[in-house]
Write a protein that holds these residues in place. Structure first.
Motif, PDB file in Angstrom:
ATOM      1  N   ALA A 118       3.385  14.189  -7.002  1.00 14.14           N
ATOM      2  CA  ALA A 118       2.011  13.677  -6.949  1.00 14.14           C
ATOM      3  C   ALA A 118       1.267  13.995  -8.239  1.00 14.14           C
ATOM      4  N   VAL A 120       2.499  14.612 -11.339  1.00 16.38           N
ATOM      5  CA  VAL A 120       3.010  14.029 -12.577  1.00 16.38           C
ATOM      6  C   VAL A 120       2.976  12.502 -12.567  1.00 16.38           C
ATOM      7  N   TYR A 121       3.247  11.903 -11.430  1.00 20.86           N
ATOM      8  CA  TYR A 121       3.498  10.462 -11.443  1.00 20.86           C
ATOM      9  C   TYR A 121       2.367   9.607 -10.883  1.00 20.86           C
TER      10      TYR A 121
ATOM     11  N   MET B   1       0.874  13.991 -16.849  1.00 19.70           N
ATOM     12  CA  MET B   1       0.862  12.674 -16.188  1.00 19.70           C
ATOM     13  C   MET B   1       1.548  11.651 -17.070  1.00 19.70           C
ATOM     14  N   ALA B   4       2.571   5.404 -17.538  1.00 19.04           N
ATOM     15  CA  ALA B   4       2.573   4.300 -16.583  1.00 19.04           C
ATOM     16  C   ALA B   4       2.570   4.831 -15.164  1.00 19.04           C
ATOM     17  N   ALA B   5       1.720   5.829 -14.893  1.00 22.97           N
ATOM     18  CA  ALA B   5       1.698   6.443 -13.573  1.00 22.97           C
ATOM     19  C   ALA B   5       1.259   5.440 -12.515  1.00 22.97           C
ATOM     20  N   PHE B   6       1.639   5.708 -11.282  1.00 29.05           N
ATOM     21  CA  PHE B   6       1.247   4.833 -10.179  1.00 29.05           C
ATOM     22  C   PHE B   6      -0.253   4.956  -9.925  1.00 29.05           C
ATOM     23  N   GLN B   8      -1.798   4.382  -6.869  1.00 29.77           N
ATOM     24  CA  GLN B   8      -2.187   4.667  -5.486  1.00 29.77           C
ATOM     25  C   GLN B   8      -2.980   5.969  -5.395  1.00 29.77           C
ATOM     26  N   ILE B   9      -3.740   6.090  -4.323  1.00 34.03           N
ATOM     27  CA  ILE B   9      -4.542   7.299  -4.146  1.00 34.03           C
ATOM     28  C   ILE B   9      -4.122   8.042  -2.888  1.00 34.03           C
ATOM     29  N   PHE B  11      -1.335   7.990  -1.045  1.00 31.01           N
ATOM     30  CA  PHE B  11       0.016   8.542  -0.988  1.00 31.01           C
ATOM     31  C   PHE B  11       0.162   9.879  -1.718  1.00 31.01           C
ATOM     32  N   PRO B  12      -0.304   9.979  -2.978  1.00 32.68           N
ATOM     33  CA  PRO B  12      -0.176  11.290  -3.640  1.00 32.68           C
ATOM     34  C   PRO B  12      -0.948  12.392  -2.938  1.00 32.68           C
ATOM     35  N   ILE B  13      -2.073  12.043  -2.353  1.00 33.34           N
ATOM     36  CA  ILE B  13      -2.824  13.078  -1.634  1.00 33.34           C
ATOM     37  C   ILE B  13      -2.007  13.572  -0.445  1.00 33.34           C
ATOM     38  N   LEU B  14      -1.352  12.620   0.211  1.00 34.33           N
ATOM     39  CA  LEU B  14      -0.464  12.970   1.313  1.00 34.33           C
ATOM     40  C   LEU B  14       0.638  13.924   0.844  1.00 34.33           C
ATOM     41  N   LEU B  15       1.138  13.656  -0.355  1.00 29.60           N
ATOM     42  CA  LEU B  15       2.204  14.503  -0.902  1.00 29.60           C
ATOM     43  C   LEU B  15       1.698  15.907  -1.219  1.00 29.60           C
ATOM     44  N   LEU B  16       0.437  15.987  -1.596  1.00 26.67           N
ATOM     45  CA  LEU B  16      -0.118  17.281  -2.010  1.00 26.67           C
ATOM     46  C   LEU B  16      -0.551  18.136  -0.831  1.00 26.67           C
TER      47      LEU B  16
ATOM     48  N   LEU C  53       2.213  -2.311 -17.829  1.00 25.77           N
ATOM     49  CA  LEU C  53       2.386  -0.862 -17.793  1.00 25.77           C
ATOM     50  C   LEU C  53       1.141  -0.163 -18.315  1.00 25.77           C
TER      51      LEU C  53
END
Lengths: 301, 293, 349
Positions: A118, A120-121, B1, B4-6, B8-9, B11-16, C53
């Motif tokens: 989360a 880094v990407y 970072m 070309a990071a994704f 979305q908002i 999903f990463p919060i879910l991951l964190l 990109l």
């Protein structure tokens, strides 16, 4: 014999002056062998002593040779129930150590990889804050905040549970940090190529990033397994129920029996238990040496 | 970072979330709780607590036992750090140099990493035991009456020896990998410029190894402060008495044995500040380290 | 296949740096356009905005007839070849090429067929089951190309695809890329910092400098009519000689006093810059301009003479059969050899 060898070397060195350098190599090897023995001998003595009966050990201390009580001692260490409630034996402790080591390693890797992914990407403004919040945990080891942590666990009624044993140990960010470093070193173009290839966040993670991280995951697993297996203070506090004791935690019980001095302490069994407690992590480290070294030395970069 | 990071908002919060929840409950809460309780005095019978300001801290500065632990920790940390680094460096330099058996030596010198500190402590107790310890017996042949658990410095010596022994492998691994990271061309250039192996080491290898060394210095101080808990606890056999004690061990003893939550918390906070200082030093250094590479 | 249109496309980074100034580019269907410029000139950023990109700050991007500003990279129907190839190291060559198709949900047999076709085209048939680490640089480059081809895109994007190869392989792959692009007839944008690559590959060249388009034109136009001193010195090896001088409207004079008789002059008077390509000069003992040669460089087919013209550094390129030596000599200018630029901005006059 020694004379012959030496004179032969001397003869060679007069014939070829360059051979002198060899003496330096002999010195190097001597230092290395001394170092290796320094590491090896104490453990060897414990191992040898685990084959003696308690009375000899009580009278003469640790032994260099082997006797015939090995089966006896290991049998007692593994299968004889002990402790105040007679509810724990070596096998139970071994199982608990495995649960702690593996549970801790897996938990830490999953939680850490997710968080690092989360950070880094994703273009997430909140990521920098999250990173610093997570990074701060590297500063204060559990030992520093041991008492309040214990209070929190008691308050949550998690004492004497595997959850209470494992989860608080995960609350430091070593794995997150490690995976973050690794993800940062993955070429930028890989995510770009994957996005053009139509991979979303989930697909990129599963199809590309996890397979790429295999070595890193293995390295982390080994380090974390050893770290979890060797935990002492936290298990000591959090498990009073003997059926949840780990091997390392069991060492403390031995030491207390040792200091009581009421009866002849079971030295042979203690030595056997020490050997049992160190064998799995030592084997893991020796057999997966290159991964282990990689994981250890690359985590600081 | 990544560039070309994704975007979305959710999903990463879910991951964190798992990581953040765990550190909130098991890190920030206890740390905050420690800071808070360091300003309170607990009733010994568990009935509430009184705000006492910085009393717990001032109590520390006047407590003889605390101060003696403090100084012991300083000596302990210095000796453990110095000797484990020095011995490991010597071994790493030699292991890097020898051609034959390099891998075997590496294995033989690093495997002790996997032994738990209390297990090492147990071995120490058996070797240094007052009446039957093998080392005790060896020392008595030289006429020294070694008394573990009775003589303060005898006990300290056992703690220090075992702690050094346990830490050599980690230092060895890092030094060796640091040495192997020195480019071949640099070594070859040095060989041409300087014939003496010893001065080559001090002029070229040692400075190039300095970043690793500094990093290890911090690691070793942290180790001596915190990770030696198991060694100290086994060597004093869980009965501190008048034995030497490190600061972390005292946090444990005062908090769990003495039931002094406020005092123990104040000690925790002192340690936190200590670690924080170390980290700041490390950070400043890490920034510089980037220029090295 | 599609035409590409950039209308005022611009990139400003969050820190306020303007990486690409608003630019207007029309690329007709099937054309190969090369973006060239020094590193940091914004050429990659421009390409990455087309790829999706990099977000486009302002302006609109059309691929075909669709506005693509907010379309995911995967849905722009483009294919990209990266400088370091960006192959998935854990996948075989076949899997690498087929990954995009798999994500589009194509049936396995169709993926296999397309991969086989591309592999045949690129001579990769024997390597389909290998991992990227088992391939040579040139082969990896081909796999990256293959990955682009199997998608049958409307637009190829190349981001310095040859700069990781050695010189010999680079020349060979350059020819292959050109042949492939022409055969497939797909529109292509190609980023490079190598002006030789740009000249040889391009239908048209876009020269960028400091985030701004300096000139758009065919290789011949760029070479013979450089729009600025930047283009003049960037395109062509050895680069164009640039002198400081003055113009009175009839005649141009180099600083140092030497007048260029008969070379014409811009209508603008006062300080100017004067450019002369090294190959637009002939040694001529009876020529009008005295040239002091300091160094002779042998390049095999050519010979470079470095020295002073009117007290300013000057280089001349000669064929190998023309004799040359150091010391004073005289030169004559070929017709149309002299280019005039204004003194400050360096724009062509």
């Amino acid at each position: 014999m020694a004379d012959i060898t030496e004179s032969r070397i001397a003869a060679q060195s007069t014939a070829h002056p360059a051979k002198r350098i060899k003496w330096e190599a002999v010195g190097d090897h001597a230092i290395l062998i001394a170092g290796a023995l320094l590491m090896l001998v104490p453990v060897y003595m414990i191992f040898a002593s685990s084959s003696w009966n308690d009375i000899t050990l009580h009278r003469e201390g640790l032994q260099f040779g082997f006797s015939d009580d090995m089966a006896n001692n290991y049998n007692a260490a593994l299968f004889e129930y002990g402790g105040f409630t007679d509810s724990v034996n070596g096998v139970t402790m071994l199982a608990n150590s495995l649960i702690l080591g593996i549970g801790f390693a897996i938990g830490k890797i999953i939680v850490g990889m997710m968080a690092a992914y989360a950070i880094v990407y994703f273009r997430l403004r909140f990521a920098t804050l999250a990173f610093w919040m997570i990074f701060t945990t590297l500063l204060l080891p559990l030992e520093v905040r041991i008492l309040p942590s214990y209070e929190v666990i008691t308050w949550m009624n998690l004492g004497n549970t595997y959850t209470g044993l494992i989860v608080p140990l995960i609350a430091s960010a070593t794995a997150t940090f490690f995976f973050r470093q690794f993800f940062m070193s993955v070429p930028e173009e890989l995510i770009e190529a994957a996005r053009i290839d139509g991979a979303g966040p989930v697909k990129f993670f599963i199809d590309i990033l996890v397979p790429l991280s295999q070595t890193m995951i293995a390295a982390m697993f080994i380090i974390m397994f050893v770290f979890g297996w060797n935990q002492y203070l936290w298990p000591t506090l959090i498990t009073t129920d003997e059926s949840l004791f780990t091997l390392v935690r069991g060492i403390r019980q031995i030491m207390q029996a040792y200091s009581d001095g009421s009866t002849t302490p079971e030295y042979g069994e203690a030595a056997a238990l020490a050997i049992i407690a160190m064998t799995p992590p030592v084997l893991v480290v020796v057999f997966f040496q290159s991964w282990f070294v990689k994981g250890l030395t690359e985590s600081d970069k | 970072m990544k560039r070309a990071a994704f975007g979305q908002i959710g999903f990463p919060i879910l991951l964190l979330i798992p990581q953040l929840v765990i550190i909130a409950i098991f890190f920030y809460w206890p740390a905050g709780y420690a800071i808070q309780s360091s300003f309170y005095l607990q009733d010994p019978f568990g009935f509430g607590s009184t705000y006492v300001g910085v009393d717990n801290y001032t109590r520390l500065t006047t407590s003889r036992t605390y101060l003696s632990s403090f100084w012991f920790t300083v000596i302990f940390t210095t000796l453990v750090t110095f000797f484990s680094l020095a011995i490991a460096l010597l071994l790493a330099v030699k292991a890097d140099k020898v051609i034959r058996g390099a891998k075997t030596y590496r294995t033989l010198l690093m495997w002790v990493y996997a032994i738990a500190p209390p297990v090492a402590g147990l071995m120490g107790v058996m070797l240094f035991d007052q009446s039957r310890g093998n080392i005790t017996q060896l020392l008595s042949t030289f006429g020294y009456d070694y008394r573990l658990g009775v003589n303060y410095w005898d006990t300290a010596a056992a703690m220090i020896t075992v702690s050094i022994w346990k830490q050599i492998p980690v230092n060895f691994i890092f030094f060796l990998s640091g040495l192997q990271a020195i480019p071949r061309s640099v070594r070859e250039a040095a060989m041409i410029d300087n014939a003496s192996g010893t001065s080559r080491f001090w002029d070229i290898t040692f400075p190039l190894l300095a970043p690793t060394g500094f990093f290890l210095l911090i690691i070793n101080i942290t180790y001596a402060l915190f990770d030696t808990f198991g060694i100290v606890d086994t060597i004093v056999k869980g009965e501190p008495g008048n034995n030497p004690m490190t600061l972390v061990y005292r946090v444990f003893v005062d908090g769990f044995r003495g039931g002094d939550l406020g005092g123990s918390s104040a000690q925790s906070v002192v340690l936190m500040v200590l670690v924080l200082i170390l980290t700041v030093v490390q950070f400043r250094f890490l920034e510089r380290r980037i220029h090295y590479t | 296949m599609a035409k590409v249109k950039l209308d005022g496309v611009r990139k400003v980074y969050p820190n306020g740096v303007e990486a690409v100034e608003p630019c207007h580019v029309d690329i007709p269907d099937g054309e190969l356009v090369v973006l060239v410029g020094p590193s940091g000139c914004g050429k990659s950023t421009l390409l990455r905005m087309v790829a999706g990109l990099e977000e486009i700050t302002d302006g609109t991007l059309h691929i075909g007839d669709t506005v693509m500003n907010d379309v995911e990279p995967a849905n722009r129907n483009i294919a990209m070849v990266f400088q370091n190839y960006a192959l998935y190291p854990h996948m075989t060559v076949a899997k690498n090429m087929g990954y995009g198709l798999k994500n589009r949900g194509l049936p396995k047999t169709e993926i296999a067929q397309k991969v086989a076709e591309a592999a045949k085209m690129l001579n990769l048939e024997d390597y389909l089951n290998r991992r990227p680490s088992q391939l040579s640089g040139g082969q990896r480059q081909r796999v990256a190309m293959g990955r682009a081809i199997v998608r049958s895109p409307e637009l190829f994007l190349f981001d310095e695809p040859l700069s990781n190869l050695d010189a010999k392989l680079r020349n060979q792959m350059r020819i292959e890329i050109r042949a492939l692009q022409q055969r497939l007839g797909v529109t292509a944008m190609y980023v490079t910092h190598d002006q030789v690559e740009a000249m040889t590959l391009a239908d048209r060249i876009i020269v960028l400098n400091a985030g701004r388009i300096e000139q758009i034109g065919t290789p011949a136009e760029i070479y013979s009519q450089p729009a600025s001193t930047f283009v003049a010195s960037f395109m062509g090896a050895p680069p164009m000689n640039i002198f400081t001088g003055t113009s009175d409207g009839q005649q141009a004079t180099l600083d140092g006093g030497l007048s260029l008789n008969g070379a014409g002059a811009p209508s603008q008077t006062g300080k100017i810059q004067i450019g002369i390509r090294p190959e637009d000069v002939a040694l001529d003992p009876s020529g009008p301009l005295p040239f002091e040669v300091d160094i002779v460089e042998e390049l095999g087919a050519h010979r470079l003479l470095h020295g002073q013209l009117s007290g300013q550094p000057f280089s001349v390129s000669l064929n190998k059969d023309e004799p040359a030596s150091t010391g004073p000599t005289k030169i004559a200018l070929k017709p149309g050899a002299v280019h005039f630029f204004d003194a400050e901005a360096g724009r062509r006059l």
